[in-house]
Design an enzyme around this catalytic site. Structure first.
Site, mmCIF file in Angstrom:
data_model
loop_
_atom_site.group_PDB
_atom_site.id
_atom_site.type_symbol
_atom_site.label_atom_id
_atom_site.label_comp_id
_atom_site.label_asym_id
_atom_site.label_seq_id
_atom_site.Cartn_x
_atom_site.Cartn_y
_atom_site.Cartn_z
ATOM 1 N N LYS A 1 0.840 -1.210 0.000
ATOM 2 C CA LYS A 1 0.000 0.000 0.000
ATOM 3 C C LYS A 1 0.870 1.253 0.000
ATOM 4 C CE LYS A 1 -3.747 -2.465 2.262
ATOM 5 N NZ LYS A 1 -4.426 -2.833 3.509
ATOM 6 N N GLN B 1 -4.138 -1.317 9.604
ATOM 7 C CA GLN B 1 -4.128 -2.650 9.008
ATOM 8 C C GLN B 1 -4.794 -3.658 9.958
ATOM 9 O OE1 GLN B 1 -3.100 -3.430 5.876
ATOM 10 N NE2 GLN B 1 -3.784 -5.516 6.245
ATOM 11 N N ASP C 1 -10.312 3.360 4.206
ATOM 12 C CA ASP C 1 -10.782 1.982 4.016
ATOM 13 C C ASP C 1 -12.308 1.933 3.871
ATOM 14 O OD1 ASP C 1 -8.977 -0.072 3.729
ATOM 15 O OD2 ASP C 1 -8.582 -0.284 5.884
#
Ligand code: NDP
Length: 305
Positions: free
Chosen positions: A53, A97, A120
């Site tokens: 990412k 994460q 997200d």
């Protein structure tokens, strides 16, 4: 024989376009979009995901930072760090994460991220906005799936879309995004009776179950667009999807490979979400500056330029 939907190539095109926009953004707003990724602990899988990412964000010219925290950090301390990032006007996107260590409540941690920085799209308020149909940050994988389907040129409107899996991160949100595109959506799960009779109706079939070869060729409507979200490592150590790819490709019209299908789009959509957050922040700052100028000018008796 199905056409392969090349997620890697599509993601590369999206990232290339984004990269070309950076100099103009820098000139217009004086800074670049910024993404902060937090990882707790040393899980090797998670470490690979976060590095991918960060590398992707850096490759398009974004300001991407990794915050590595020890496994034993308390939930309170983690949330305090997130609060600092929430308040920082130079931070556009925050991603924690998952999974987090067992001593933490993931929901509380995710919901501590400011809604407008939740790249997200997992924050309860973003999930609520998604289902209400008001503006929100859409979760990356479902958003990428819609891009993959659209890349085929097949219209989604009016089609029957069958979704296998109903998780909060893939199945449910992709069903809602398909509904927003005016598909007729059938959602399936482990309690579904006669899965095959339903998947056979799908002009579009999205499979996110995490079970190798769950979908066999005889379960696919001829010509269907098949999106295989699943990623599992099989007995021989190979990364595989949920669809029996070789046999399915003989029946489907379009199909995504695993790897190289949904995965690259998930990362490209993370960058898109970061860009969206950046533009929202930059626009809000510039209109806030104009409002201040109006107020100050009124105080000193000067008109706005
Ligand atoms: P979850 O395990 O959270 O959910 C799986 C879903 O599939 C559940 O709703 C489950 O039903 C359903 N399911 C499982 N087996 C069957 C079956 N035999 N018939 C019908 N439904 C079934 O997984 P995720 O949604 O998080 O992920 C799914 C897959 O996608 C995984 O392989 C994951 O690794 C992959 N993934 C890939 C991403 C990418 O970027 N490429 C991103 C995210 C996930 P029930 O609710 O009844 O248990």
């Amino acid at each position: 024989m199905a056409q392969i939907i090349d997620g890697k190539a599509l993601a590369a095109r999206i990232k290339e376009k984004m990269k070309t926009q950076m100099p103009q953004l820098k000139a217009q707003y004086g800074r670049l979009p910024s993404l902060y990724v937090i990882i707790v602990g040393t899980d090797p899988g998670s470490q690979i995901y976060v590095r991918n990412k960060i590398n992707a964000a850096v490759s398009v010219g974004m300001d991407a930072r990794l915050i590595e925290l020890p496994e034993e950090i308390s939930e309170t301390d983690l949330i305090s760090i997130i609060h600092v990032l929430n308040e920082d006007p130079l931070v556009d996107g925050i991603l924690v994460q998952l999974p987090l260590p067992a001593h933490m409540n993931e929901e509380r941690v995710v919901d501590s991220i400011a809604k407008d920085k939740d790249v997200d799209g997992f924050h309860a308020l973003n999930v609520g906005s998604l289902w209400q149909g008001t503006h929100c940050i859409s979760p990356c994988t479902p958003k990428g799936i819609i891009q993959l389907i659209k890349s085929t040129g097949i219209p989604i409107c009016g089609k029957v879309a069958v979704v296998v899996g109903r998780s909060n991160i893939v199945g449910k949100p992709v069903a809602k995004l398909l509904l927003d595109e005016n598909a007729t959506v059938i959602m399936t799960h482990t309690f579904t009776e006669d899965l095959k009779s339903l998947t056979l109706q799908g002009d579009i079939l999205v499979v996110a179950a995490g079970q190798e070869k769950l979908i066999t060729a005889d379960m696919i409507k001829p010509g269907a667009v098949v999106i295989d979200v699943g990623i599992t490592r099989n007995a021989s150590g190979r990364l595989v999807g949920d669809v029996d790819f070789d046999a399915a490709a003989a029946v489907a019209g379009y199909i995504t490979p695993v790897p190289g299908g949904v995965g690259p789009l998930t990362i490209a959509m993370l960058l898109k979400n970061t860009m969206e957050c950046f533009l929202n922040h930059a626009e809000a700052n510039s209109s806030a500056s104009k409002i201040w100028a109006t107020v100050i000018n009124a105080r000193i008796g000067r008109t706005n330029e």
